[in-house]
Design a protein around this motif. Structure first.
Motif, short mmCIF file in Angstrom:
data_model
loop_
_atom_site.label_atom_id
_atom_site.label_comp_id
_atom_site.label_asym_id
_atom_site.label_seq_id
_atom_site.Cartn_x
_atom_site.Cartn_y
_atom_site.Cartn_z
N ASP A 188 11.01 10.33 2.41
CA ASP A 188 10.47 11.59 1.93
C ASP A 188 9.03 11.47 1.44
O ASP A 188 8.41 12.47 1.08
N ARG A 189 8.48 10.26 1.44
CA ARG A 189 7.11 10.07 0.98
C ARG A 189 6.18 9.49 2.05
O ARG A 189 5.02 9.20 1.79
N LEU A 190 6.69 9.31 3.26
CA LEU A 190 5.84 8.82 4.34
C LEU A 190 4.82 9.89 4.71
O LEU A 190 5.16 11.06 4.89
N LEU B 8 6.71 -2.12 1.85
CA LEU B 8 5.50 -2.81 2.26
C LEU B 8 5.35 -2.78 3.77
O LEU B 8 6.26 -2.39 4.51
N ALA B 9 4.16 -3.20 4.23
CA ALA B 9 3.90 -3.45 5.64
C ALA B 9 3.82 -4.96 5.82
O ALA B 9 3.49 -5.69 4.88
N GLY C 253 -0.06 5.30 -6.08
CA GLY C 253 -1.47 5.33 -5.73
C GLY C 253 -2.01 3.94 -5.50
O GLY C 253 -1.54 2.96 -6.10
N PRO C 254 -3.04 3.79 -4.64
CA PRO C 254 -3.60 2.46 -4.38
C PRO C 254 -4.24 1.85 -5.61
O PRO C 254 -4.25 0.62 -5.76
N ASP D 67 0.86 -1.18 0.00
CA ASP D 67 0.00 0.00 0.00
C ASP D 67 0.90 1.23 0.00
O ASP D 67 1.50 1.56 1.03
N PRO D 68 1.03 1.93 -1.13
CA PRO D 68 1.93 3.08 -1.20
C PRO D 68 1.52 4.25 -0.31
O PRO D 68 2.33 5.13 -0.06
N ARG D 69 0.29 4.25 0.18
CA ARG D 69 -0.10 5.30 1.13
C ARG D 69 0.49 5.02 2.51
O ARG D 69 0.83 5.95 3.24
#
Length: 361
Positions: free
Chosen positions: A201-203, A182-183, A320-321, A174-176
């Motif tokens: 820088d994208r978290l 990944l998680a 994006g998801p 999930d890129p969000r």
């Protein structure tokens, strides 16, 4: 002034294994680490893959039950892709115990380990320095070697559980939540490891907050039955660095970028590179011939990972998801499942690095 053959900076698995191998070759080896205890500051998840378990004598009593089942989830967490191997593919270790065992083995071989001792070590002069001091290596900078510039940062909670379900490795793309990576939740029935990592820088939020959101949103997370421990830190994902040796020293483990660019697994590479690093170091100190160091070539190792570096760039571009959900459509096909199984259950985690007898003069 105390003089030693080798100072190994960092008492993680890479440093302790390299020190053990060097001491067994008769060299005077000192390991230093600024930590006062090996059970603090742990950064690795502690997931050992089958190939490592088959090739190295890891302490059985510190390894959890085998995991054969993997579930891959899209951002929606619906309809995960299930992959099951006929072999024992993963085991999650109690890394504090693994480190303690590695220290004991190194000391039995003759290495000295000094905790609570920062580098450079006051009053000690070494013929050679080995940097096993992590992704942001001080040794690399002091020796003028390459440094890691492509990093993800991660956080993980580890806690005991009591479950009767099949040991499972859950992976959520999930890129969000975890941009560029990944998680995960690994539940082997004894311990659970819940974590995530991503491009800093994208978290979208601080890592502890993202981890809480992940725990809250994950279906039926296991309940802790004991104390919870949190760990984390930077993970290099740019591949093995090109210049990892010079006449004054070399790098191993995370310091050398010896982490899979795609899966971010570093335990198998650190053990394999320790073997090569010890052979090259011993040969170099015995002969004084700088050409020996050419056998410890980051460029050659890096060339083995062209495909994974390419896949790493592709994963980093998922933003994006919707794109990720679409990718799962392909993953659910027979070809997609076969590719995922090959990546997760294959034997290509890291190339063998043993020095050939013809070159080990």
């Amino acid at each position: 002034m105390e003089t030693v053959d080798v100072v190994v900076v960092g008492a993680g698995l890479a440093g302790l294994e390299t020190a053990r191998l060097l001491a067994s070759r008769g060299l005077d080896v000192l390991v230093c680490d600024r930590r006062r205890h090996l059970d603090v500051g742990i950064r690795t998840t502690g997931i050992f893959v089958r190939r490592t378990l088959e090739d190295f004598p890891l302490p059985e009593r510190h390894l959890g039950p085998a995991v054969r089942r993997v579930l891959l989830y899209p951002p929606s967490l619906r309809a995960p892709v299930e992959l099951t191997s006929p072999r024992d593919e993963f085991r999650v270790a109690d890394m504090a115990g693994v480190y303690a065992e590695a220290r004991s083995r190194a000391e039995r071989a003759g290495a000295r380990v000094r905790l609570g001792t920062p580098y450079p070590v006051r009053g000690v002069e070494a013929r050679f320095t080995i940097g096993a001091d992590g992704a942001r290596s001080t040794v690399a900078r002091r020796l003028g070697l390459d440094v890691n510039r492509h990093l993800i940062t991660g956080v993980e909670e580890v806690f005991p559980v009591a479950t009767t379900s099949t040991p499972t490795f859950h992976c959520v793309l999930d890129p969000r939540l975890a941009p560029g990576y990944l998680a995960w939740l690994v539940d082997d029935g004894r311990q659970a490891h819940l974590g995530l990592a991503g491009l800093p820088d994208r978290l979208a939020a601080p890592l502890p907050r993202l981890l809480r959101e992940f725990r809250a949103g994950f279906p039926d997370p296991p309940a802790p039955t004991g104390p919870l421990h949190r760990r984390g830190g930077p993970i290099p994902v740019g591949g093995v660095l090109r210049r990892i040796a010079c006449p004054d020293g070399l790098l191993v483990g995370d310091a050398a970028g010896a982490v899979s660019p795609l899966t971010a697994g570093g335990l198998d590479p650190c053990l394999r590179m320790a073997d090569l690093a010890a052979a090259v170091t011993a040969d170099y100190l015995r002969t004084g011939d700088p050409s020996v160091l050419r056998h410890y070539d980051g460029r050659a190792l890096r060339a083995r990972f062209r495909l994974r570096l390419l896949l790493r760039r592709g994963l980093s571009r998922l933003r994006g998801p919707a794109t990720t959900e679409a990718a799962f459509t392909a993953l659910r096909t027979p070809l997609g499942r076969a590719a995922a199984a090959r990546l997760l259950f294959g034997d290509g985690s890291f190339p063998n690095t043993r020095l050939e007898p013809a070159t080990a003069r």
